[in-house]
Each structure stands twice: as C-alpha cells, then as structure tokens.
Write a protein that holds these residues in place. Structure first.
Motif, PDB file in Angstrom:
ATOM      1  N   ARG A   8      40.135  62.468  26.968  1.00 56.84           N
ATOM      2  CA  ARG A   8      41.170  61.452  27.194  1.00 56.84           C
ATOM      3  C   ARG A   8      42.547  62.083  27.058  1.00 56.84           C
ATOM      4  O   ARG A   8      43.436  61.845  27.869  1.00 56.84           O
ATOM      5  CB  ARG A   8      40.994  60.306  26.205  1.00 56.84           C
ATOM      6  CG  ARG A   8      42.028  59.201  26.366  1.00 56.84           C
ATOM      7  CD  ARG A   8      41.770  58.040  25.428  1.00 56.84           C
ATOM      8  NE  ARG A   8      41.559  58.443  24.052  1.00 56.84           N
ATOM      9  CZ  ARG A   8      42.532  58.531  23.142  1.00 56.84           C
ATOM     10  NH1 ARG A   8      43.754  58.224  23.455  1.00 56.84           N
ATOM     11  NH2 ARG A   8      42.269  58.905  21.915  1.00 56.84           N
ATOM     12  N   ASP A   9      42.730  62.906  26.037  1.00 60.35           N
ATOM     13  CA  ASP A   9      44.024  63.558  25.825  1.00 60.35           C
ATOM     14  C   ASP A   9      44.393  64.478  26.983  1.00 60.35           C
ATOM     15  O   ASP A   9      45.560  64.545  27.375  1.00 60.35           O
ATOM     16  CB  ASP A   9      44.022  64.340  24.510  1.00 60.35           C
ATOM     17  CG  ASP A   9      43.965  63.431  23.301  1.00 60.35           C
ATOM     18  OD1 ASP A   9      44.332  62.232  23.423  1.00 60.35           O
ATOM     19  OD2 ASP A   9      43.551  63.910  22.229  1.00 60.35           O
ATOM     20  N   ARG A  11      43.509  64.100  30.077  1.00 62.66           N
ATOM     21  CA  ARG A  11      43.888  63.251  31.209  1.00 62.66           C
ATOM     22  C   ARG A  11      45.333  62.749  31.060  1.00 62.66           C
ATOM     23  O   ARG A  11      46.079  62.723  32.029  1.00 62.66           O
ATOM     24  CB  ARG A  11      42.916  62.092  31.347  1.00 62.66           C
ATOM     25  CG  ARG A  11      41.568  62.541  31.859  1.00 62.66           C
ATOM     26  CD  ARG A  11      40.639  61.363  32.149  1.00 62.66           C
ATOM     27  NE  ARG A  11      39.469  61.832  32.860  1.00 62.66           N
ATOM     28  CZ  ARG A  11      38.331  62.176  32.274  1.00 62.66           C
ATOM     29  NH1 ARG A  11      38.194  62.084  30.972  1.00 62.66           N
ATOM     30  NH2 ARG A  11      37.310  62.614  33.001  1.00 62.66           N
ATOM     31  N   TYR A  12      45.714  62.382  29.861  1.00 65.23           N
ATOM     32  CA  TYR A  12      47.101  61.963  29.635  1.00 65.23           C
ATOM     33  C   TYR A  12      48.054  63.146  29.799  1.00 65.23           C
ATOM     34  O   TYR A  12      49.168  62.989  30.299  1.00 65.23           O
ATOM     35  CB  TYR A  12      47.263  61.311  28.259  1.00 65.23           C
ATOM     36  CG  TYR A  12      46.829  59.866  28.269  1.00 65.23           C
ATOM     37  CD1 TYR A  12      47.671  58.868  28.754  1.00 65.23           C
ATOM     38  CD2 TYR A  12      45.569  59.487  27.823  1.00 65.23           C
ATOM     39  CE1 TYR A  12      47.277  57.538  28.783  1.00 65.23           C
ATOM     40  CE2 TYR A  12      45.164  58.166  27.847  1.00 65.23           C
ATOM     41  CZ  TYR A  12      46.020  57.194  28.331  1.00 65.23           C
ATOM     42  OH  TYR A  12      45.625  55.884  28.371  1.00 65.23           O
ATOM     43  N   ASN A  45      40.791  60.063  41.041  1.00 63.63           N
ATOM     44  CA  ASN A  45      41.409  59.026  40.207  1.00 63.63           C
ATOM     45  C   ASN A  45      42.834  58.678  40.596  1.00 63.63           C
ATOM     46  O   ASN A  45      43.602  58.218  39.757  1.00 63.63           O
ATOM     47  CB  ASN A  45      41.358  59.473  38.736  1.00 63.63           C
ATOM     48  CG  ASN A  45      39.931  59.624  38.270  1.00 63.63           C
ATOM     49  OD1 ASN A  45      39.179  58.659  38.253  1.00 63.63           O
ATOM     50  ND2 ASN A  45      39.539  60.833  37.932  1.00 63.63           N
ATOM     51  N   ARG A  52      45.997  57.546  37.277  1.00 61.81           N
ATOM     52  CA  ARG A  52      45.870  56.592  36.170  1.00 61.81           C
ATOM     53  C   ARG A  52      44.925  57.169  35.107  1.00 61.81           C
ATOM     54  O   ARG A  52      43.700  57.047  35.225  1.00 61.81           O
ATOM     55  CB  ARG A  52      45.306  55.271  36.694  1.00 61.81           C
ATOM     56  CG  ARG A  52      46.024  54.681  37.902  1.00 61.81           C
ATOM     57  CD  ARG A  52      47.397  54.154  37.540  1.00 61.81           C
ATOM     58  NE  ARG A  52      47.323  53.100  36.578  1.00 61.81           N
ATOM     59  CZ  ARG A  52      47.288  51.809  36.877  1.00 61.81           C
ATOM     60  NH1 ARG A  52      47.352  51.411  38.108  1.00 61.81           N
ATOM     61  NH2 ARG A  52      47.219  50.919  35.912  1.00 61.81           N
ATOM     62  N   PRO A  53      45.451  57.804  34.054  1.00 63.19           N
ATOM     63  CA  PRO A  53      44.585  58.475  33.079  1.00 63.19           C
ATOM     64  C   PRO A  53      43.662  57.539  32.313  1.00 63.19           C
ATOM     65  O   PRO A  53      42.507  57.882  32.050  1.00 63.19           O
ATOM     66  CB  PRO A  53      45.557  59.182  32.146  1.00 63.19           C
ATOM     67  CG  PRO A  53      46.859  58.496  32.336  1.00 63.19           C
ATOM     68  CD  PRO A  53      46.867  57.970  33.736  1.00 63.19           C
ATOM     69  N   LYS A  54      44.138  56.349  31.959  1.00 66.84           N
ATOM     70  CA  LYS A  54      43.287  55.420  31.214  1.00 66.84           C
ATOM     71  C   LYS A  54      42.104  54.979  32.076  1.00 66.84           C
ATOM     72  O   LYS A  54      40.954  54.994  31.630  1.00 66.84           O
ATOM     73  CB  LYS A  54      44.097  54.197  30.768  1.00 66.84           C
ATOM     74  CG  LYS A  54      43.267  53.214  29.982  1.00 66.84           C
ATOM     75  CD  LYS A  54      44.088  52.016  29.543  1.00 66.84           C
ATOM     76  CE  LYS A  54      43.207  51.033  28.790  1.00 66.84           C
ATOM     77  NZ  LYS A  54      43.912  49.808  28.474  1.00 66.84           N
ATOM     78  N   GLN A  55      42.386  54.623  33.304  1.00 64.38           N
ATOM     79  CA  GLN A  55      41.342  54.201  34.232  1.00 64.38           C
ATOM     80  C   GLN A  55      40.374  55.355  34.509  1.00 64.38           C
ATOM     81  O   GLN A  55      39.163  55.162  34.552  1.00 64.38           O
ATOM     82  CB  GLN A  55      41.985  53.730  35.525  1.00 64.38           C
ATOM     83  CG  GLN A  55      41.021  53.197  36.548  1.00 64.38           C
ATOM     84  CD  GLN A  55      41.750  52.690  37.783  1.00 64.38           C
ATOM     85  OE1 GLN A  55      42.964  52.498  37.767  1.00 64.38           O
ATOM     86  NE2 GLN A  55      41.027  52.487  38.837  1.00 64.38           N
ATOM     87  N   HIS A  57      39.593  57.822  32.536  1.00 67.73           N
ATOM     88  CA  HIS A  57      38.730  58.041  31.361  1.00 67.73           C
ATOM     89  C   HIS A  57      37.659  56.942  31.276  1.00 67.73           C
ATOM     90  O   HIS A  57      36.498  57.233  30.956  1.00 67.73           O
ATOM     91  CB  HIS A  57      39.562  58.102  30.088  1.00 67.73           C
ATOM     92  CG  HIS A  57      38.763  58.517  28.901  1.00 67.73           C
ATOM     93  ND1 HIS A  57      38.253  59.775  28.767  1.00 67.73           N
ATOM     94  CD2 HIS A  57      38.351  57.824  27.805  1.00 67.73           C
ATOM     95  CE1 HIS A  57      37.565  59.850  27.650  1.00 67.73           C
ATOM     96  NE2 HIS A  57      37.619  58.682  27.039  1.00 67.73           N
ATOM     97  N   GLU A  58      38.038  55.705  31.566  1.00 65.75           N
ATOM     98  CA  GLU A  58      37.058  54.619  31.541  1.00 65.75           C
ATOM     99  C   GLU A  58      35.961  54.847  32.573  1.00 65.75           C
ATOM    100  O   GLU A  58      34.789  54.618  32.289  1.00 65.75           O
ATOM    101  CB  GLU A  58      37.753  53.287  31.771  1.00 65.75           C
ATOM    102  CG  GLU A  58      38.608  52.856  30.595  1.00 65.75           C
ATOM    103  CD  GLU A  58      39.474  51.643  30.880  1.00 65.75           C
ATOM    104  OE1 GLU A  58      39.495  51.155  32.029  1.00 65.75           O
ATOM    105  OE2 GLU A  58      40.150  51.189  29.938  1.00 65.75           O
TER     106      GLU A  58
END
Length: 62
Positions: A8-9, A11-12, A45, A52-55, A57-58
């Motif tokens: 996740r990190d 991706r951000y 993505n 969109r990093p949050k999307q 990762h989901e």
C-alpha cells in the motif's frame, strides 16, 4: 524467481512521485523496482482521474 506484490505504501509513493512529475523509469529506479512493474501498475489502475492508489490496493487484495 521471487515475486513480491507492491505494498500500500509503495502505491502511495508512486502516486506522489507521479504528481511531482517523475517519469515511470525514474519512479522504478527510486523505488528499486523493475520499470515494467511500474508500467503494469499504472496501466491496470489508471482511471479517468488518474492513478488511484487506494483503489489499486483494494483491487489487489480482492
């Protein structure tokens, strides 16, 4: 060959580096990842509003 998913990190971090104007190859070098890893991540993505990093990762967790 050992394979590790992006965290996740990471991706951000990609999102931050993109907004700062870095190219994909520069991002790969900074993150010590292969350029194709970054390319695939961005291709898979990106939406109409960009990466969109949050999307992302989901989706990877599903």
């Amino acid at each position: 060959m050992k394979y590790a998913h992006l965290t996740r990190d990471e991706r951000y971090q990609i999102a931050i580096l993109l907004k700062a104007g870095h190219k994909q190859r520069d991002i790969a070098r900074i993150m010590n990842r292969h350029p194709s890893t970054i390319s695939r991540e961005l291709r898979r993505n990106r939406g109409q509003r960009g990466y969109r990093p949050k999307q992302a990762h989901e989706f990877s967790q599903a």
